[in-house]
Design a protein around this motif. Structure first.
Motif, PDB file in Angstrom:
ATOM      1  N   SER A 172      -5.161 -16.385 -22.508  1.00  0.00           N
ATOM      2  CA  SER A 172      -6.120 -15.504 -21.849  1.00  0.00           C
ATOM      3  C   SER A 172      -5.544 -14.966 -20.550  1.00  0.00           C
ATOM      4  O   SER A 172      -5.234 -15.730 -19.638  1.00  0.00           O
ATOM      5  CB  SER A 172      -7.415 -16.262 -21.552  1.00  0.00           C
ATOM      6  OG  SER A 172      -8.005 -16.679 -22.755  1.00  0.00           O
ATOM      7  N   LEU A 173      -5.412 -13.667 -20.503  1.00  0.00           N
ATOM      8  CA  LEU A 173      -4.897 -13.026 -19.300  1.00  0.00           C
ATOM      9  C   LEU A 173      -6.050 -12.612 -18.399  1.00  0.00           C
ATOM     10  O   LEU A 173      -7.065 -12.123 -18.873  1.00  0.00           O
ATOM     11  CB  LEU A 173      -4.080 -11.782 -19.658  1.00  0.00           C
ATOM     12  CG  LEU A 173      -2.748 -12.040 -20.348  1.00  0.00           C
ATOM     13  CD1 LEU A 173      -2.852 -11.768 -21.810  1.00  0.00           C
ATOM     14  CD2 LEU A 173      -1.684 -11.204 -19.703  1.00  0.00           C
ATOM     15  N   SER A 174      -5.853 -12.784 -17.123  1.00  0.00           N
ATOM     16  CA  SER A 174      -6.812 -12.265 -16.147  1.00  0.00           C
ATOM     17  C   SER A 174      -6.170 -11.020 -15.534  1.00  0.00           C
ATOM     18  O   SER A 174      -4.968 -10.787 -15.705  1.00  0.00           O
ATOM     19  CB  SER A 174      -7.112 -13.313 -15.081  1.00  0.00           C
ATOM     20  OG  SER A 174      -5.966 -13.582 -14.315  1.00  0.00           O
ATOM     21  N   PRO A 175      -6.919 -10.191 -14.831  1.00  0.00           N
ATOM     22  CA  PRO A 175      -6.353  -8.966 -14.264  1.00  0.00           C
ATOM     23  C   PRO A 175      -5.093  -9.203 -13.417  1.00  0.00           C
ATOM     24  O   PRO A 175      -4.181  -8.382 -13.420  1.00  0.00           O
ATOM     25  CB  PRO A 175      -7.494  -8.415 -13.413  1.00  0.00           C
ATOM     26  CG  PRO A 175      -8.726  -8.894 -14.118  1.00  0.00           C
ATOM     27  CD  PRO A 175      -8.367 -10.274 -14.625  1.00  0.00           C
ATOM     28  N   LYS A 176      -4.998 -10.329 -12.744  1.00  0.00           N
ATOM     29  CA  LYS A 176      -3.828 -10.598 -11.894  1.00  0.00           C
ATOM     30  C   LYS A 176      -2.563 -10.894 -12.701  1.00  0.00           C
ATOM     31  O   LYS A 176      -1.460 -10.873 -12.162  1.00  0.00           O
ATOM     32  CB  LYS A 176      -4.116 -11.752 -10.944  1.00  0.00           C
ATOM     33  CG  LYS A 176      -4.279 -13.091 -11.623  1.00  0.00           C
ATOM     34  CD  LYS A 176      -4.473 -14.205 -10.604  1.00  0.00           C
ATOM     35  CE  LYS A 176      -4.659 -15.544 -11.254  1.00  0.00           C
ATOM     36  NZ  LYS A 176      -3.595 -15.994 -12.111  1.00  0.00           N
ATOM     37  N   LYS A 218       3.108 -10.487 -16.332  1.00  0.00           N
ATOM     38  CA  LYS A 218       4.099 -10.912 -15.345  1.00  0.00           C
ATOM     39  C   LYS A 218       4.964 -12.032 -15.935  1.00  0.00           C
ATOM     40  O   LYS A 218       4.504 -12.823 -16.754  1.00  0.00           O
ATOM     41  CB  LYS A 218       3.399 -11.396 -14.079  1.00  0.00           C
ATOM     42  CG  LYS A 218       2.697 -10.282 -13.336  1.00  0.00           C
ATOM     43  CD  LYS A 218       2.018 -10.814 -12.092  1.00  0.00           C
ATOM     44  CE  LYS A 218       1.331  -9.677 -11.343  1.00  0.00           C
ATOM     45  NZ  LYS A 218       0.584 -10.155 -10.177  1.00  0.00           N
ATOM     46  N   PRO A 219       6.213 -12.129 -15.467  1.00  0.00           N
ATOM     47  CA  PRO A 219       7.097 -13.190 -15.959  1.00  0.00           C
ATOM     48  C   PRO A 219       6.526 -14.594 -15.747  1.00  0.00           C
ATOM     49  O   PRO A 219       6.707 -15.468 -16.596  1.00  0.00           O
ATOM     50  CB  PRO A 219       8.379 -12.992 -15.145  1.00  0.00           C
ATOM     51  CG  PRO A 219       8.366 -11.554 -14.753  1.00  0.00           C
ATOM     52  CD  PRO A 219       6.914 -11.201 -14.574  1.00  0.00           C
ATOM     53  N   VAL A 220       5.829 -14.818 -14.660  1.00  0.00           N
ATOM     54  CA  VAL A 220       5.250 -16.139 -14.387  1.00  0.00           C
ATOM     55  C   VAL A 220       4.263 -16.511 -15.494  1.00  0.00           C
ATOM     56  O   VAL A 220       4.291 -17.628 -16.021  1.00  0.00           O
ATOM     57  CB  VAL A 220       4.551 -16.163 -13.006  1.00  0.00           C
ATOM     58  CG1 VAL A 220       3.761 -17.432 -12.818  1.00  0.00           C
ATOM     59  CG2 VAL A 220       5.563 -15.975 -11.897  1.00  0.00           C
ATOM     60  N   PHE A 221       3.383 -15.573 -15.867  1.00  0.00           N
ATOM     61  CA  PHE A 221       2.412 -15.836 -16.931  1.00  0.00           C
ATOM     62  C   PHE A 221       3.127 -16.094 -18.250  1.00  0.00           C
ATOM     63  O   PHE A 221       2.796 -17.013 -18.985  1.00  0.00           O
ATOM     64  CB  PHE A 221       1.443 -14.661 -17.070  1.00  0.00           C
ATOM     65  CG  PHE A 221       0.405 -14.892 -18.120  1.00  0.00           C
ATOM     66  CD1 PHE A 221      -0.774 -15.560 -17.816  1.00  0.00           C
ATOM     67  CD2 PHE A 221       0.588 -14.469 -19.421  1.00  0.00           C
ATOM     68  CE1 PHE A 221      -1.736 -15.799 -18.781  1.00  0.00           C
ATOM     69  CE2 PHE A 221      -0.353 -14.691 -20.397  1.00  0.00           C
ATOM     70  CZ  PHE A 221      -1.528 -15.354 -20.076  1.00  0.00           C
ATOM     71  N   PHE A 222       4.129 -15.270 -18.557  1.00  0.00           N
ATOM     72  CA  PHE A 222       4.894 -15.426 -19.794  1.00  0.00           C
ATOM     73  C   PHE A 222       5.506 -16.823 -19.876  1.00  0.00           C
ATOM     74  O   PHE A 222       5.368 -17.515 -20.882  1.00  0.00           O
ATOM     75  CB  PHE A 222       5.983 -14.361 -19.870  1.00  0.00           C
ATOM     76  CG  PHE A 222       6.857 -14.467 -21.095  1.00  0.00           C
ATOM     77  CD1 PHE A 222       6.466 -13.885 -22.285  1.00  0.00           C
ATOM     78  CD2 PHE A 222       8.053 -15.156 -21.048  1.00  0.00           C
ATOM     79  CE1 PHE A 222       7.262 -13.975 -23.418  1.00  0.00           C
ATOM     80  CE2 PHE A 222       8.856 -15.264 -22.171  1.00  0.00           C
ATOM     81  CZ  PHE A 222       8.459 -14.671 -23.360  1.00  0.00           C
ATOM     82  N   ASN A 223       6.163 -17.245 -18.819  1.00  0.00           N
ATOM     83  CA  ASN A 223       6.845 -18.541 -18.819  1.00  0.00           C
ATOM     84  C   ASN A 223       5.874 -19.721 -18.871  1.00  0.00           C
ATOM     85  O   ASN A 223       6.225 -20.786 -19.368  1.00  0.00           O
ATOM     86  CB  ASN A 223       7.769 -18.657 -17.608  1.00  0.00           C
ATOM     87  CG  ASN A 223       8.972 -17.744 -17.739  1.00  0.00           C
ATOM     88  OD1 ASN A 223       9.539 -17.612 -18.819  1.00  0.00           O
ATOM     89  ND2 ASN A 223       9.344 -17.082 -16.668  1.00  0.00           N
ATOM     90  N   GLN A 224       4.666 -19.528 -18.390  1.00  0.00           N
ATOM     91  CA  GLN A 224       3.660 -20.590 -18.450  1.00  0.00           C
ATOM     92  C   GLN A 224       2.971 -20.660 -19.816  1.00  0.00           C
ATOM     93  O   GLN A 224       2.248 -21.616 -20.092  1.00  0.00           O
ATOM     94  CB  GLN A 224       2.601 -20.384 -17.363  1.00  0.00           C
ATOM     95  CG  GLN A 224       3.113 -20.632 -15.976  1.00  0.00           C
ATOM     96  CD  GLN A 224       2.085 -20.279 -14.906  1.00  0.00           C
ATOM     97  OE1 GLN A 224       1.122 -19.558 -15.159  1.00  0.00           O
ATOM     98  NE2 GLN A 224       2.315 -20.780 -13.705  1.00  0.00           N
ATOM     99  N   ASN A 225       3.188 -19.655 -20.664  1.00  0.00           N
ATOM    100  CA  ASN A 225       2.513 -19.580 -21.967  1.00  0.00           C
ATOM    101  C   ASN A 225       3.492 -19.365 -23.116  1.00  0.00           C
ATOM    102  O   ASN A 225       3.212 -18.624 -24.055  1.00  0.00           O
ATOM    103  CB  ASN A 225       1.472 -18.464 -21.936  1.00  0.00           C
ATOM    104  CG  ASN A 225       0.345 -18.772 -20.991  1.00  0.00           C
ATOM    105  OD1 ASN A 225      -0.551 -19.530 -21.316  1.00  0.00           O
ATOM    106  ND2 ASN A 225       0.403 -18.204 -19.795  1.00  0.00           N
ATOM    107  N   LEU A 226       4.622 -20.030 -23.062  1.00  0.00           N
ATOM    108  CA  LEU A 226       5.644 -19.853 -24.098  1.00  0.00           C
ATOM    109  C   LEU A 226       5.154 -20.247 -25.491  1.00  0.00           C
ATOM    110  O   LEU A 226       5.631 -19.723 -26.485  1.00  0.00           O
ATOM    111  CB  LEU A 226       6.899 -20.655 -23.742  1.00  0.00           C
ATOM    112  CG  LEU A 226       7.672 -20.141 -22.527  1.00  0.00           C
ATOM    113  CD1 LEU A 226       8.810 -21.093 -22.192  1.00  0.00           C
ATOM    114  CD2 LEU A 226       8.200 -18.739 -22.765  1.00  0.00           C
ATOM    115  N   ASP A 227       4.168 -21.144 -25.560  1.00  0.00           N
ATOM    116  CA  ASP A 227       3.648 -21.549 -26.865  1.00  0.00           C
ATOM    117  C   ASP A 227       2.781 -20.465 -27.505  1.00  0.00           C
ATOM    118  O   ASP A 227       2.357 -20.603 -28.648  1.00  0.00           O
ATOM    119  CB  ASP A 227       2.871 -22.858 -26.770  1.00  0.00           C
ATOM    120  CG  ASP A 227       1.722 -22.797 -25.777  1.00  0.00           C
ATOM    121  OD1 ASP A 227       1.719 -21.901 -24.917  1.00  0.00           O
ATOM    122  OD2 ASP A 227       0.821 -23.649 -25.865  1.00  0.00           O
ATOM    123  N   SER A 228       2.537 -19.368 -26.801  1.00  0.00           N
ATOM    124  CA  SER A 228       1.756 -18.257 -27.338  1.00  0.00           C
ATOM    125  C   SER A 228       2.624 -17.048 -27.698  1.00  0.00           C
ATOM    126  O   SER A 228       2.107 -16.025 -28.113  1.00  0.00           O
ATOM    127  CB  SER A 228       0.696 -17.819 -26.324  1.00  0.00           C
ATOM    128  OG  SER A 228      -0.228 -18.855 -26.123  1.00  0.00           O
TER     129      SER A 228
END
Length: 111
Positions: free
Chosen positions: A39-43, A76-86
């Protein structure tokens, strides 16, 4: 119509032969792996190209994935790296959950 749904009346092939009975199979017997969505938030969004996101609106009722080529969606790369299982690739079937309950049945569109 009732006879069709009850199985009393069956369609036949071009030669007039009855189709074989349907076999009930569970989807889980064919799934190799499952990846839950994130789930992505606007930030979490960015305009900087890099990690493309598949928005729900990109999945059509016809089973096609239509990504906006002129205005792609990135996270953002931070979100991507925190959600690699998705993270998915083209070997996955994609579904959208059209229910507000995350653990609810999968009742959405499929690509």
């Amino acid at each position: 119509m009732q006879q069709l749904f009850s199985g009393k009346l069956r369609f036949k092939d071009e030669d007039g032969k009855a189709y074989p009975k349907w076999q009930l199979k569970r989807l889980e017997d064919y799934i190799i792996s499952y990846k839950g969505g994130a789930s992505l938030s606007p930030k979490d969004f960015t305009n900087t190209p890099g990690y493309e996101v598949i928005p729900k609106k990109a999945i059509t009722s016809g089973g096609k994935l239509i990504l906006n080529q002129e205005s792609p969606t990135f996270c953002k790369p931070v979100f991507f790296n925190q959600n690699l299982d998705s993270v998915i690739d083209k070997s996955y079937i994609i579904t959208t959950l059209r229910d507000l309950v995350p653990s609810g049945p999968n009742i959405g569109y499929i690509v």
